[in-house]
Structure formats: structure tokens, C-alpha cells
Design an enzyme around this catalytic site. Structure first.
Site, PDB file in Angstrom:
ATOM      1  N   PRO A 258       0.816  -1.216   0.000  1.00 50.44           N
ATOM      2  CA  PRO A 258       0.000   0.000   0.000  1.00 50.44           C
ATOM      3  C   PRO A 258       0.852   1.271   0.000  1.00 50.44           C
ATOM      4  CG  PRO A 258      -0.816  -1.586   1.604  1.00 50.44           C
ATOM      5  CD  PRO A 258       0.530  -2.071   1.147  1.00 50.44           C
ATOM      6  N   HIS A 259       0.203   2.400   0.132  1.00 53.26           N
ATOM      7  CA  HIS A 259       0.806   3.700  -0.116  1.00 53.26           C
ATOM      8  C   HIS A 259       1.965   4.019   0.842  1.00 53.26           C
ATOM      9  CE1 HIS A 259      -2.720   4.025   2.493  1.00 53.26           C
ATOM     10  NE2 HIS A 259      -2.059   4.952   3.156  1.00 53.26           N
ATOM     11  N   LEU A 260       2.876   4.861   0.313  1.00 50.70           N
ATOM     12  CA  LEU A 260       3.950   5.482   1.096  1.00 50.70           C
ATOM     13  C   LEU A 260       4.962   4.480   1.664  1.00 50.70           C
ATOM     14  CD1 LEU A 260       1.731   8.060   3.031  1.00 50.70           C
ATOM     15  CD2 LEU A 260       3.123   8.490   0.996  1.00 50.70           C
TER      16      LEU A 260
END
Length: 369
Positions: free
Chosen positions: A275-277
Site C-alpha cells: 500500500p501507499h507510502l
């Protein structure tokens, strides 16, 4: 020459037990595809699958329909028909020129120059080529045992090869993918071809793809994505907005990469999620594993020495200056997990939010100290 495609007894590699190890990805094919291609390239004209495996026998036939498959009841005849036997693990990846040198040796085994141990000593065997007459009344499956006997007598040639890997070792899975994604020139003037650009999937007009990037049908590349090839994006994969995917990365089927993620020189197996980041570099992420949002992977030791990790319950050197982590199948990392260089998370392992992982995590809540 008779080729013996040898299949290990395990269902898969330790980090991906649900996938037969021979079917682990190497570029845009699988390990067994690479093994079959190499055998045919050096003159194998009959193949025996040992032990018998219907799926892999069909795979051989579909790839090379004119090459006969030798059944168990014809092995004695096959040994009579051929003067040499090439025993090839289905998980071995090797450049064709090195295998050709092996096939023309008196009796030999391939090894990497950096390996301090005998290539016949460990559980990850290397390709072996032997004269057919040394088998006498023994089966082709006995090739490793026969080779060990010849080695003791000093009658086995060890042929050094830079490009030989066993994909059950996660760092060698990275090695093999680097060769077949980027392409390499071998010291004797031969080459391994890398990937070629294709854009069969959905690519947002604001994405920036440079170098050879293979985007397969059903894959999706979002806006603001930067991909520096060579990279493979498999069917059903989704690369979210503003991601940075760097060279030599393999993204498996139905992999999800969230917004603003950086992936570098890694293998993400089918169904994995980042997922993000997050940042994942020089790592292997197992099928259906979930790397929690905001997680970071370290991939370089402070002392600049080769990275070591646990494999088959032993600490071994990867021989790589840069190697991140191995995240096992179905693992679930809490958000903001920090993973130290060379750590291994076992199948189904978990971490807590913000956890700093400096030792291996075998299973949920079980951390090696």
C-alpha cells in the site's frame, strides 16, 4: 543427449510454499521454462521428468512438441540411445553458453565462482553432466550421488559460471530475474536477452515509462507513475498514482501497489500488496503478503559487507552488497513497519504498527532473538 529435468520434493520455496518452485517467475517466463530452453539449446533431444510430473511433462511438450518425453519404463533404453546425460534441476537458471561448456566436459558440475562450498554439498543442487556409461544399472535420478563419487576421486570437473542460480534461494531468484529482465552479456560473448517493451495493459497518459517496460494485458498503470525499465508488470497488476518503480523489478499477477510507493530491483509474487507510502528495495515479497502502509525496507549494511540472511535454518551470505528482506507468503505487516537488512519474515508472519524488525520473524508473534 538425454536430459533429466529433476523436480525437488518440496511444493515450493520456503517463502512461497503454494507455488511449485519450478514455476517461480524468471523474467517473463518461469524457472522451468528457462531450464527447458537451456537443455534444448545445448543439444538435449529427449527429456525425462524425474519424478514423473504430468503438469511439467505437458509444459515440456507444449514448449517443444517435437522433443520426446521419456517415460519411466523406457529409461534403460534411453541410456543406451545416448552417450551423455544432462541432469538439470527444474529450479536452476543458467546461461546457455555455460551449460554448453558443461555438456562438452568429460563429467562436470556447474558452480558459481563465489561459492566457498562444493556445489554438490548443499540442498540446492547445480546442473550435472555425466557420460551415460557411468550409470551402469543405476537410474538417471542417481546423477548427484554418482557425481559425488566422481568428485571424491577427482574425476569431476567443476565449471565456474557467473550466471547460475537456484530460485529457491531468494537472493538467487533476484539474480535470475536481473539477468532475464535486464539482459546480460556473458564473458564468452554470448548473451541473455532482457525484456522488450509492450503496452498491452492500461497506461495512464500522465505516466512516464522509460526503457524496456513490459505491461501485460489486464495490468493498470496509474497517473503520475514513473517506471524506469527494464521492468515487468504482469496481468492484473495495479500500480497506483505517483509510484516510482525502478529497474529490474518483477511485478506478479494481481499485485497491488498503492499511491506513492517506491519499488526497486525486487520480485513481488502474485497477489502481493504494497500500500501507499512504502519503500521496498532488493527484496522478495511472497504471494498474498501485505506490506503495511508507510513501511520501509533497509537494503545496505553500514559496513558495506555482503548481506547475510537465514536460509534452511542457517545464516548464509547472499554475496550481494544490496539485499533487503524476504517477506513470506501471506505475511501481514503493520503500518509503518521498519525492516532491517537481511531479515526474513516467515509464512503468515505479522508485525505490529511501527515495529522495528531487526531479527527474523518466523510466524505470528514469534521473533528470533
Amino acid at each position: 543427449m538425454l536430459g533429466v529435468l529433476a523436480i525437488g520434493t518440496e511444493t515450493g520455496a520456503a517463502f512461497a510454499p503454494s507455488i511449485p518452485a519450478a514455476l517461480l517467475p524468471v523474467g517473463e517466463g518461469s524457472a522451468v521454462d528457462r531450464a527447458i530452453d537451456a537443455m534444448i539449446a545445448v543439444g538435449v533431444d529427449e527429456i525425462h521428468v524425474d519424478p514423473a510430473d504430468h503438469e511439467l511433462s505437458v509444459r515440456v511438450h507444449e514448449r517443444y512438441p517435437s522433443v520426446p518425453i521419456v517415460q519411466d519404463d523406457d529409461l534403460t533404453g534411453a541410456l543406451v540411445r545416448h552417450d551423455r546425460v544432462l541432469w538439470m534441476p527444474a529450479t536452476a537458471v543458467v546461461d546457455h553458453s555455460s551449460l554448453e561448456r558443461l555438456a562438452t566436459a568429460g563429467a562436470g558440475v556447474l558452480k558459481r565462482p563465489s561459492e566457498p562450498f562444493s556445489p554438490l554439498a548443499g540442498p540446492e543442487p547445480r546442473p550435472i553432466c555425466l557420460p551415460a556409461d557411468v550409470f551402469e544399472d543405476r537410474a538417471p535420478s542417481d546423477a548427484p550421488a554418482i557425481a559425488r563419487g566422481l568428485d571424491v576421486d577427482g574425476a569431476l570437473e567443476r565449471i565456474e559460471c557467473d550466471h547460475v542460480a537456484d530460485v529457491r534461494r531468494p537472493w538467487e531468484l533476484l539474480d535470475a530475474n536481473e539477468w532475464y529482465i535486464a539482459g546480460v552479456d556473458t564473458p564468452d560473448g554470448h548473451s541473455i536477452d532482457g525484456v522488450r517493451s509492450r503496452s498491452d495493459g492500461e497506461i495512464h497518459p500522465d505516466a512516464d515509462l522509460t526503457g524496456p517496460v513490459a505491461v501485460h494485458q489486464g495490468a493498470r498503470i496509474g497517473p503520475g507513475v514513473v517506471i524506469e525499465g527494464p521492468v515487468v508488470v504482469s496481468p492484473g497488476a495495479d500500480v497506483g498514482p505517483n509510484c516510482y518503480v525502478r529497474s529490474n523489478t518483477f511485478i506478479g499477477e494481481d499485485v497491488h501497489i498503492g499511491a506513492s510507493v517506491e519499488i526497486k530491483n525486487s520480485v513481488l509474487l502474485d497477489g502481493a500488496k504494497v500500500p501507499h507510502l512504502s519503500y521496498v528495495g532488493d527484496s522478495v515479497v511472497g504471494p498474498d503478503a501485505n506490506v503495511g502502509a508507510g513501511s520501509l525496507v533497509a537494503n545496505l549494511r553500514h559496513d558495506d559487507q555482503p548481506v547475510r540472511l537465514t536460509h534452511n535454518d542457517c545464516r548464509v551470505s547472499t554475496g550481494r552488497r544490496k539485499f533487503g528482506v524476504v517477506i513470506g507468503e501471506g505475511s501481514k505487516l503493520g503500518i509503518g513497519t521498519r525492516l532491517n537488512v537481511g531479515t526474513v519474515l516467515g509464512v503468515g508472519a505479522t508485525t505490529t504498527p511501527g515495529e522495528i524488525v531487526v531479527r527474523d520473524v518466523r510466524t505470528e508473534g514469534d521473533t528470533e532473538r
